[in-house]
Write a protein that holds these residues in place. Sequence first.
Motif, short mmCIF file in Angstrom:
data_model
loop_
_atom_site.label_atom_id
_atom_site.label_comp_id
_atom_site.label_asym_id
_atom_site.label_seq_id
_atom_site.Cartn_x
_atom_site.Cartn_y
_atom_site.Cartn_z
N MET A 23 0.84 -1.21 0.00
CA MET A 23 0.00 0.00 0.00
C MET A 23 0.87 1.25 0.00
O MET A 23 0.62 2.21 -0.75
CB MET A 23 -0.92 -0.01 1.22
CG MET A 23 -1.85 1.19 1.29
SD MET A 23 -2.94 1.13 2.72
CE MET A 23 -3.93 -0.30 2.28
N ILE A 24 1.92 1.23 0.84
CA ILE A 24 2.81 2.40 0.91
C ILE A 24 3.55 2.56 -0.40
O ILE A 24 3.63 3.64 -0.98
CB ILE A 24 3.79 2.26 2.09
CG1 ILE A 24 3.02 2.30 3.42
CG2 ILE A 24 4.84 3.37 2.06
CD1 ILE A 24 3.87 1.96 4.63
N ASN A 25 4.12 1.47 -0.90
CA ASN A 25 4.88 1.53 -2.15
C ASN A 25 4.00 1.85 -3.35
O ASN A 25 4.48 2.33 -4.37
CB ASN A 25 5.61 0.20 -2.38
CG ASN A 25 6.73 -0.03 -1.39
OD1 ASN A 25 7.10 0.87 -0.64
ND2 ASN A 25 7.28 -1.25 -1.36
N GLY A 26 2.70 1.56 -3.22
CA GLY A 26 1.77 1.86 -4.31
C GLY A 26 1.32 3.31 -4.34
O GLY A 26 0.51 3.70 -5.19
N GLY A 27 1.81 4.14 -3.44
CA GLY A 27 1.49 5.57 -3.47
C GLY A 27 0.24 5.95 -2.73
O GLY A 27 -0.29 7.06 -2.94
N TYR A 28 -0.28 5.09 -1.84
CA TYR A 28 -1.49 5.43 -1.09
C TYR A 28 -1.19 6.24 0.16
O TYR A 28 -2.10 6.75 0.80
CB TYR A 28 -2.24 4.15 -0.70
CG TYR A 28 -2.88 3.46 -1.88
CD1 TYR A 28 -2.25 2.40 -2.52
CD2 TYR A 28 -4.11 3.89 -2.37
CE1 TYR A 28 -2.83 1.79 -3.61
CE2 TYR A 28 -4.70 3.28 -3.46
CZ TYR A 28 -4.06 2.23 -4.08
OH TYR A 28 -4.63 1.63 -5.16
N VAL A 29 0.06 6.33 0.53
CA VAL A 29 0.46 7.11 1.71
C VAL A 29 1.38 8.22 1.22
O VAL A 29 2.51 7.95 0.79
CB VAL A 29 1.16 6.24 2.77
CG1 VAL A 29 1.59 7.09 3.95
CG2 VAL A 29 0.24 5.12 3.22
N ASN A 30 0.92 9.46 1.26
CA ASN A 30 1.68 10.61 0.76
C ASN A 30 1.60 11.76 1.74
O ASN A 30 0.69 11.83 2.58
CB ASN A 30 1.12 11.06 -0.60
CG ASN A 30 1.24 10.00 -1.67
OD1 ASN A 30 2.34 9.65 -2.09
ND2 ASN A 30 0.11 9.47 -2.11
N VAL A 31 2.53 12.68 1.58
CA VAL A 31 2.55 13.92 2.35
C VAL A 31 2.48 15.06 1.34
O VAL A 31 3.28 15.10 0.39
CB VAL A 31 3.83 14.04 3.21
CG1 VAL A 31 3.81 15.32 4.03
CG2 VAL A 31 3.97 12.82 4.12
N TYR A 32 1.54 16.00 1.51
CA TYR A 32 1.30 17.04 0.51
C TYR A 32 1.75 18.41 1.00
O TYR A 32 1.80 18.68 2.21
CB TYR A 32 -0.18 17.06 0.13
CG TYR A 32 -0.59 15.82 -0.61
CD1 TYR A 32 -1.12 14.73 0.06
CD2 TYR A 32 -0.42 15.73 -2.00
CE1 TYR A 32 -1.49 13.58 -0.61
CE2 TYR A 32 -0.79 14.57 -2.67
CZ TYR A 32 -1.31 13.51 -1.97
OH TYR A 32 -1.67 12.38 -2.64
N PHE A 33 2.02 19.30 0.03
CA PHE A 33 2.58 20.62 0.32
C PHE A 33 1.81 21.69 -0.45
O PHE A 33 1.34 21.45 -1.56
CB PHE A 33 4.06 20.68 -0.10
CG PHE A 33 4.94 19.71 0.64
CD1 PHE A 33 5.73 20.13 1.69
CD2 PHE A 33 4.97 18.36 0.28
CE1 PHE A 33 6.54 19.24 2.37
CE2 PHE A 33 5.78 17.46 0.95
CZ PHE A 33 6.56 17.90 2.02
N ASP A 34 1.70 22.88 0.15
CA ASP A 34 1.12 24.02 -0.56
C ASP A 34 2.14 24.55 -1.56
O ASP A 34 3.33 24.24 -1.50
CB ASP A 34 0.72 25.12 0.43
CG ASP A 34 -0.44 24.67 1.31
OD1 ASP A 34 -1.25 23.85 0.85
OD2 ASP A 34 -0.52 25.13 2.48
N PHE A 35 1.67 25.39 -2.46
CA PHE A 35 2.52 25.92 -3.53
C PHE A 35 3.75 26.63 -2.98
O PHE A 35 3.66 27.50 -2.12
CB PHE A 35 1.72 26.88 -4.43
CG PHE A 35 2.53 27.49 -5.53
CD1 PHE A 35 2.92 26.73 -6.63
CD2 PHE A 35 2.93 28.82 -5.47
CE1 PHE A 35 3.67 27.29 -7.64
CE2 PHE A 35 3.69 29.37 -6.49
CZ PHE A 35 4.06 28.60 -7.58
N ASN A 36 4.95 26.20 -3.48
CA ASN A 36 6.24 26.82 -3.14
C ASN A 36 6.60 26.69 -1.66
O ASN A 36 7.38 27.47 -1.16
CB ASN A 36 6.26 28.30 -3.58
CG ASN A 36 7.68 28.83 -3.73
OD1 ASN A 36 8.59 28.07 -4.06
ND2 ASN A 36 7.88 30.10 -3.47
#
Length: 413
Positions: A303-316
């Motif tokens: 699941m982790i390697n498949g891209g289901y666990v991510n951390v997101y960022f605001d622009f710049n």
Amino acid sequence: MKKAVLPLLLLCLTQGVKAQDAGKTAQDYNKWTVELGGGINKVSNPLTPGYHVDAFNFYSVNAGARYMFNTKFGIKATGSLDRLQGSDISEDFETQFFSVGLQGVVNLGRVLEFETWTKRLNVLGHAGVGVGFLSGDMIKETDHTGNFLIGFTGQLKVSKRVTLWGDFNMTNTYTQHRTWNGAPYDGSQQGFDGTLYAATVGLNIALGKHEEHADWFVYNDEDKINDLESRLGELETMMNDSDKDGVPDYLDAEPNTINGVAVDSKGRTIDRNENGVADELESYIEERDRKNKESMGADLQDMINGGYVNVYFDFNQDMPNASSIGGINFLIKYLKENPGKSADVIGYADEIGDTEYNKALSARRADNVKKILTDAGIDAGRLNIVSNGEDNSVNKDSQWARQTVRRVTFIIK
């Protein structure tokens, strides 16, 4: 239904405020004009016997400012000064009549659809009320009158901001206590006491940021279709649902939730125990762990390697946004339960900006996530930083799509 009605209402309320790239909208026109003109005048009764005026007196000046509520109706404030003198067969006299007024305006050219046969000629009608001040060499104290004003203005379009006009105006007075030559006057006690006619020519100057003034603006069927298509496109964009959680992006407080995880009415992952892991995902993990911990570990790694666990960022930005901390918590939980595992921490940026800058930005993002993991107790030796730079797999022109690639993801080893 509420999700569809709200953007429709917003579009209606903002209709005419925002110009669309596809074409002009229903209110892409200037509303203000200032005007100045001069010409001739003529008065009728009351005049004292023996006093006469010429058929035309060459002294009448006026100025005004006009505001159009739309292309057909408006309002204007005016001021005028007329000088009256005796004719060759009259006793000598000279009086001045100054008046101010407020009038409603009808753009007869738009009402009668002049645009079907001319683009340069137009007619306005105007009527209203005002006050007047009559003074002269025979008047010791200024005579005050009430006025009723009515007239018509012909227009010739010189440019997009300048109009040449000719106006015929009639002023009917009441409560007039002096004749036009300045003698005492008792009045008729009913109806109007006196009348002044003025014919003037002058210029209108349109004020505002748009190309055309309301006097000349025509919103045709093609403009309406272009405007409607643009607004429908805006509505479609507003209704996009990037993470497919059933909540449109414009209402989604957490637009990157894991696909299939339950969310609340604002698109936020349901996490009742506030441990940073979605309740559905947490329940799934716990249930599988009870059945087969080893098998579960493999599934979680996939699941982790498949891209289901991510951390997101605001622009710049190189620090994670608050809504995506759950992804870090999930990895912390996994690594602590699997001490023999390590992970690549992989940073990405969107395509906006310089490529080299985005490469460095993706590295900073991965490094900051690594620091959060080490501060939470994960050995730094188990974490490997990878800077992948720009992710060009999404539509560069879509702000919502770009948000999904401003991320840090993980590969378990």
